[in-house]
Design a protein around this motif. Structure first.
Motif, PDB file in Angstrom:
ATOM      1  N   PHE A 230       0.924  -1.045   0.002  1.00  0.00           N
ATOM      2  CA  PHE A 230      -0.019   0.108   0.025  1.00  0.00           C
ATOM      3  C   PHE A 230       0.962   1.056  -0.084  1.00  0.00           C
ATOM      4  CE2 PHE A 230      -2.930  -2.944   2.587  1.00  0.00           C
ATOM      5  CZ  PHE A 230      -3.593  -3.253   1.166  1.00  0.00           C
TER       6      PHE A 230
ATOM      7  N   PRO B   4      -0.982   8.839  -5.006  1.00  0.00           N
ATOM      8  CA  PRO B   4      -1.035   9.913  -3.890  1.00  0.00           C
ATOM      9  C   PRO B   4      -1.305   9.263  -2.498  1.00  0.00           C
ATOM     10  CG  PRO B   4      -2.949  10.381  -5.193  1.00  0.00           C
ATOM     11  CD  PRO B   4      -2.121   9.127  -5.921  1.00  0.00           C
ATOM     12  N   LYS B   5      -0.687  10.043  -1.629  1.00  0.00           N
ATOM     13  CA  LYS B   5      -0.917   9.470  -0.024  1.00  0.00           C
ATOM     14  C   LYS B   5      -2.200  10.212   0.216  1.00  0.00           C
ATOM     15  CE  LYS B   5       3.800   8.737   1.672  1.00  0.00           C
ATOM     16  NZ  LYS B   5       4.623   8.888   2.497  1.00  0.00           N
ATOM     17  N   MET B   6      -3.020   9.455   1.127  1.00  0.00           N
ATOM     18  CA  MET B   6      -4.111  10.268   1.942  1.00  0.00           C
ATOM     19  C   MET B   6      -3.449  11.176   2.873  1.00  0.00           C
ATOM     20  SD  MET B   6      -7.290   9.029   1.433  1.00  0.00           S
ATOM     21  CE  MET B   6      -8.147   9.406   2.947  1.00  0.00           C
TER      22      MET B   6
ATOM     23  N   LEU C 285      -4.424  13.964   5.857  1.00  0.00           N
ATOM     24  CA  LEU C 285      -5.124  14.675   6.594  1.00  0.00           C
ATOM     25  C   LEU C 285      -4.594  16.050   7.165  1.00  0.00           C
ATOM     26  CD1 LEU C 285      -6.283  11.794   8.860  1.00  0.00           C
ATOM     27  CD2 LEU C 285      -7.418  12.444   6.803  1.00  0.00           C
TER      28      LEU C 285
ATOM     29  N   ILE D 283      -9.986   4.683   7.685  1.00  0.00           N
ATOM     30  CA  ILE D 283      -9.425   5.342   6.347  1.00  0.00           C
ATOM     31  C   ILE D 283      -8.481   6.499   7.185  1.00  0.00           C
ATOM     32  CG2 ILE D 283      -9.792   6.992   4.732  1.00  0.00           C
ATOM     33  CD1 ILE D 283     -12.459   5.190   4.190  1.00  0.00           C
ATOM     34  N   ARG D 284      -8.927   7.038   8.294  1.00  0.00           N
ATOM     35  CA  ARG D 284      -8.326   8.194   8.825  1.00  0.00           C
ATOM     36  C   ARG D 284      -6.810   7.699   9.581  1.00  0.00           C
ATOM     37  NH1 ARG D 284     -12.407  11.475  12.621  1.00  0.00           N
ATOM     38  NH2 ARG D 284     -10.611  12.990  12.415  1.00  0.00           N
TER      39      ARG D 284
ATOM     40  N   ALA E 118      -4.458   7.042   6.677  1.00  0.00           N
ATOM     41  CA  ALA E 118      -3.986   8.038   6.304  1.00  0.00           C
ATOM     42  C   ALA E 118      -2.792   8.731   7.189  1.00  0.00           C
ATOM     43  CB  ALA E 118      -5.004   9.321   6.151  1.00  0.00           C
TER      44      ALA E 118
ATOM     45  N   LYS F 150      -0.794   7.185   8.771  1.00  0.00           N
ATOM     46  CA  LYS F 150       0.467   6.371   8.625  1.00  0.00           C
ATOM     47  C   LYS F 150       1.079   6.463   7.265  1.00  0.00           C
ATOM     48  CE  LYS F 150       1.042   4.121  12.729  1.00  0.00           C
ATOM     49  NZ  LYS F 150       2.248   3.595  13.233  1.00  0.00           N
ATOM     50  N   GLY F 151       0.505   7.219   6.558  1.00  0.00           N
ATOM     51  CA  GLY F 151       0.976   7.433   5.202  1.00  0.00           C
ATOM     52  C   GLY F 151       0.630   6.451   4.262  1.00  0.00           C
ATOM     53  N   PHE F 152      -0.433   5.858   4.311  1.00  0.00           N
ATOM     54  CA  PHE F 152      -0.862   4.834   3.169  1.00  0.00           C
ATOM     55  C   PHE F 152      -1.278   5.656   2.076  1.00  0.00           C
ATOM     56  CE2 PHE F 152      -1.756   0.492   5.409  1.00  0.00           C
ATOM     57  CZ  PHE F 152      -1.057   0.691   6.453  1.00  0.00           C
ATOM     58  N   ASP F 153      -1.104   4.880   0.844  1.00  0.00           N
ATOM     59  CA  ASP F 153      -1.652   5.848  -0.253  1.00  0.00           C
ATOM     60  C   ASP F 153      -3.348   5.492  -0.189  1.00  0.00           C
ATOM     61  OD1 ASP F 153      -2.596   3.251  -1.764  1.00  0.00           O
ATOM     62  OD2 ASP F 153      -0.399   3.087  -2.349  1.00  0.00           O
ATOM     63  N   TRP F 154      -3.712   6.223  -1.192  1.00  0.00           N
ATOM     64  CA  TRP F 154      -5.584   6.026  -1.006  1.00  0.00           C
ATOM     65  C   TRP F 154      -5.943   4.847  -1.264  1.00  0.00           C
ATOM     66  CZ3 TRP F 154      -8.346   4.692  -4.934  1.00  0.00           C
ATOM     67  CH2 TRP F 154      -7.910   5.089  -6.619  1.00  0.00           C
ATOM     68  N   PHE F 155      -5.155   3.876  -1.858  1.00  0.00           N
ATOM     69  CA  PHE F 155      -6.070   2.581  -2.263  1.00  0.00           C
ATOM     70  C   PHE F 155      -5.681   1.901  -0.923  1.00  0.00           C
ATOM     71  CE2 PHE F 155      -5.918  -1.680  -3.703  1.00  0.00           C
ATOM     72  CZ  PHE F 155      -7.142  -1.968  -4.204  1.00  0.00           C
ATOM     73  N   GLY F 156      -4.498   1.908  -0.527  1.00  0.00           N
ATOM     74  CA  GLY F 156      -4.315   1.228   0.934  1.00  0.00           C
ATOM     75  C   GLY F 156      -5.241   1.712   2.023  1.00  0.00           C
ATOM     76  N   ALA F 157      -5.485   2.983   1.853  1.00  0.00           N
ATOM     77  CA  ALA F 157      -6.571   3.715   3.021  1.00  0.00           C
ATOM     78  C   ALA F 157      -7.874   3.079   2.795  1.00  0.00           C
ATOM     79  CB  ALA F 157      -6.506   5.100   2.860  1.00  0.00           C
TER      80      ALA F 157
ATOM     81  N   VAL G  24      -8.543   0.003   1.500  1.00  0.00           N
ATOM     82  CA  VAL G  24      -8.476  -1.384   1.789  1.00  0.00           C
ATOM     83  C   VAL G  24      -8.508  -1.461   3.518  1.00  0.00           C
ATOM     84  CG1 VAL G  24      -7.211  -3.421   2.094  1.00  0.00           C
ATOM     85  CG2 VAL G  24      -7.287  -2.096   0.034  1.00  0.00           C
TER      86      VAL G  24
ATOM     87  N   MET H  46     -14.484   7.159   2.008  1.00  0.00           N
ATOM     88  CA  MET H  46     -13.378   7.441   1.444  1.00  0.00           C
ATOM     89  C   MET H  46     -13.789   9.160   0.849  1.00  0.00           C
ATOM     90  SD  MET H  46     -10.741   5.874   0.923  1.00  0.00           S
ATOM     91  CE  MET H  46      -9.750   6.494  -0.376  1.00  0.00           C
TER      92      MET H  46
END
Lengths: 206, 206, 206
Positions: free
Chosen positions: A149, A201-203, A205, C25-26, C29, C31-38, C40, C77
């Protein structure tokens, strides 16, 4: 399964298994696991995705039907033992085999799910699970946040391959065309992502 | 299951469950879990291996058929509460019970798998899973890399016990002999590994 | 399931799913996950508990029967993308929905288990699993020790809700009364725990 001693598909599947196992073995070694622990991490990396898929689909996990996957992991151990020093220089071929293995795992996951009469969105999900969950378990074992991820587009490549499969299917393409298109999609996205350093892109906040 | 109120086998199984639970409870406590969290970690440590085995074999997880395993975990909690201060000095008896529990868990896993007509290599794998996965889950919960792959020969002892079971079986030994030989193998390897500080060599990448 | 387009129960279930997904998701985010990782992590947080419950009960995981749960995660999301800045100020409504979702998840888990003729202690366990395992998986993904065992009484609220369900059932109360009493118990304990900063005592080893 064909009656041939080893079909092209099986050959690719076993090579994919070996390459996935090697990625687990190397990361476990870097974390100070003993060699049996490294074997287990390699095995779980290789079969974890398909196992979770099979549990969700309520069929016997594929690796319990043939010892081939244990042997592939053992072969991966031997490769790491012997070619250890050279492996670093072999990053390109490894990446290629990893991408081919990923493409095949996704296609296998999709077809197994469709055979059980699930709709396409479940099949795409199962293809993605087959492709990525082994890597997630590996990173869990070695106590890191999952790489799939964070690194170059990996999990999304599986979803896109699955979407292409569905598109080809609804366009009434021949079965082999669906398979090859999906696999090619996964493969090409992975190659482009590595070559051009594509990241999602990273999520963020604020 | 016999008609006796509590067979020797059941007694050993429950003691093994309690000892496994205590190992989870103590590590959870060291990580600042509240007492309900410690209970859950203890329960998962005790039943995790058998649960994964039963999911893979597609049978009802064993602990859902009798509340005894929840009671064993509760007993483990009480032991930790009352004998907390003394537990450190009890490391030797604990180690012995842990080793006996491990030996029995491996044998139970092998037999359950053979009863379902799987080949021996699956049975050995399931015996090993029964023995080690609870500990892996425990270490995962408390966010450590799995101890079973780093401390004195643990996971491999399960595999060797399973191999001895298979050897006795193919030599047409009596069923009880197969069981006892396998259990003794696990037990002896664990005792020797602790006594002589046997470790598997670490995987090394140069 | 009723024939209404969307029953009150379904509405609550979907809102609970969205709120659980947003919590995943929050944290992903952060932890620096990308949006697909978030995505999941959000999905797994929302459906993880029910999935483990369904695997243990050997029924098809609920989210494989309707794509609604994937859509709920997608909606989560979008909410995070759009209302990101405001979300912090919305902690109270979020907490309320999280508590309502938790209460409903517990009740759903209990009823599904009772429908399969398991005894009550299994049903209470499954209700608790439905409520907390998604959060445990979320914290595992982001490499933290599980929050549900450290923050204000959370896991225990599920057990107490289940116990109230069982008490009402054995007192021959009407089915709806059992459901509502259990849900109210979870909800009230959560609200009181947050308001008065109730924590379970930590396990202490001296």
């Amino acid at each position: 399964m064909d009656s041939l001693p080893l079909t092209l598909r099986e050959a690719i599947e076993y090579i994919g298994t070996i390459v996935f196992a090697i990625s687990g073995i190397r990361l476990a070694a870097a974390k100070g696991f003993d060699w049996f622990g490294a074997f287990v991490v390699g095995f779980v990396t290789a079969i974890g995705g398909g196992t979770v898929r099979d549990l969700l689909l309520d069929v016997t996990p594929f690796w319990m039907l043939s010892p081939a996957y244990l042997w592939c992991t053992l072969l991966g151990m031997i490769v790491v033992f012997i070619f250890n020093r050279q492996l670093v220089r072999l990053d390109l071929p490894f990446f290629i085999f990893d991408a081919i293995g990923l493409a095949l795992f996704v296609v296998i996951g999709i077809e197994k799910t469709l055979d059980l009469k699930y709709p396409f969105w479940v099949a795409i999900t199962m293809g993605t699970i087959t492709g990525i969950v082994g890597g997630v378990m590996r990173d869990n074992f070695i106590n890191e946040t999952p790489l799939v991820f964070r690194k170059e587009i990996y999990a999304l490549a599986c979803v896109m391959g699955g979407t292409v499969f569905a598109a080809c299917y609804y366009l009434h393409f021949n079965h082999e065309v669906c398979e090859l298109s999906a696999a090619a999609t996964v493969l090409i996205i992975r190659i482009l992502a590595i070559k051009f350093h594509w990241h999602l892109p990273k999520m963020k906040l604020r």
